[in-house]
Design a protein around this motif. Structure first.
Motif, mmCIF file in Angstrom:
data_model
loop_
_atom_site.group_PDB
_atom_site.id
_atom_site.type_symbol
_atom_site.label_atom_id
_atom_site.label_comp_id
_atom_site.label_asym_id
_atom_site.label_seq_id
_atom_site.Cartn_x
_atom_site.Cartn_y
_atom_site.Cartn_z
ATOM 1 N N LYS A 168 -54.718 34.975 -8.046
ATOM 2 C CA LYS A 168 -54.929 33.648 -8.628
ATOM 3 C C LYS A 168 -54.522 32.587 -7.616
ATOM 4 O O LYS A 168 -53.556 32.746 -6.891
ATOM 5 C CB LYS A 168 -54.103 33.464 -9.907
ATOM 6 C CG LYS A 168 -54.630 34.249 -11.071
ATOM 7 C CD LYS A 168 -55.948 33.684 -11.525
ATOM 8 C CE LYS A 168 -56.444 34.386 -12.763
ATOM 9 N NZ LYS A 168 -57.750 33.938 -13.160
ATOM 10 N N ALA A 222 -53.787 31.484 -16.710
ATOM 11 C CA ALA A 222 -54.695 32.630 -16.651
ATOM 12 C C ALA A 222 -54.794 33.299 -18.023
ATOM 13 O O ALA A 222 -55.878 33.690 -18.458
ATOM 14 C CB ALA A 222 -54.217 33.631 -15.604
ATOM 15 N N ASN A 278 -51.769 37.981 -8.700
ATOM 16 C CA ASN A 278 -51.810 38.049 -10.161
ATOM 17 C C ASN A 278 -51.299 39.419 -10.577
ATOM 18 O O ASN A 278 -51.982 40.393 -10.480
ATOM 19 C CB ASN A 278 -53.244 37.850 -10.651
ATOM 20 C CG ASN A 278 -53.321 37.785 -12.150
ATOM 21 O OD1 ASN A 278 -52.362 37.357 -12.781
ATOM 22 N ND2 ASN A 278 -54.425 38.209 -12.700
#
Length: 118
Positions: A49, A64, A117
């Motif tokens: 991310k 997210a 992430n």
């Protein structure tokens, strides 16, 4: 960088992915943006991310999660819209869909600082 990593990067390019100027904060491998918009590290084999300047990794993870929830709700709204015949209900569903899409667009990162992430 291993021969396997180089092969995977070449495969990503052939599939239409874009190599970014940002590298993975974990391994230093160049990151790729897939056609889906996902940022991917070919060495770590996972999504990365992008964190906005001044944003914490925790906030990025929260965004997210929210994005995934909104995507799921958008699919449900689309299914309801496809089956709906009432003009008033169609209008309400399209307004809700527009609001969800606006929120999703606000979650998109602007400045690039890589964050994995987990």
């Amino acid at each position: 960088m291993t021969d396997q990593s180089m092969k995977e990067m070449a495969d990503l390019l052939r599939q239409g992915a874009k190599m970014l100027s940002t590298s993975c904060p974990e391994c230093g491998t160049p990151l790729f943006q897939l056609k889906t918009g996902e940022i991917f590290c070919p060495h770590e084999k996972r999504e990365v991310k992008i964190v906005k300047d001044g944003e914490t990794p925790e906030k990025a993870r929260q965004d997210a999660t929210l994005e995934k929830t909104l995507q799921s709700k958008l699919q449900l709204l689309q299914q309801r819209l496809e089956a709906e015949t009432s003009p008033a209900e169609i209008r309400e569903l399209t307004q809700t869909i527009t609001a969800v899409l606006d929120t999703l667009n606000r979650l998109k990162p602007e400045k690039k600082t890589a964050q994995t992430n987990d």
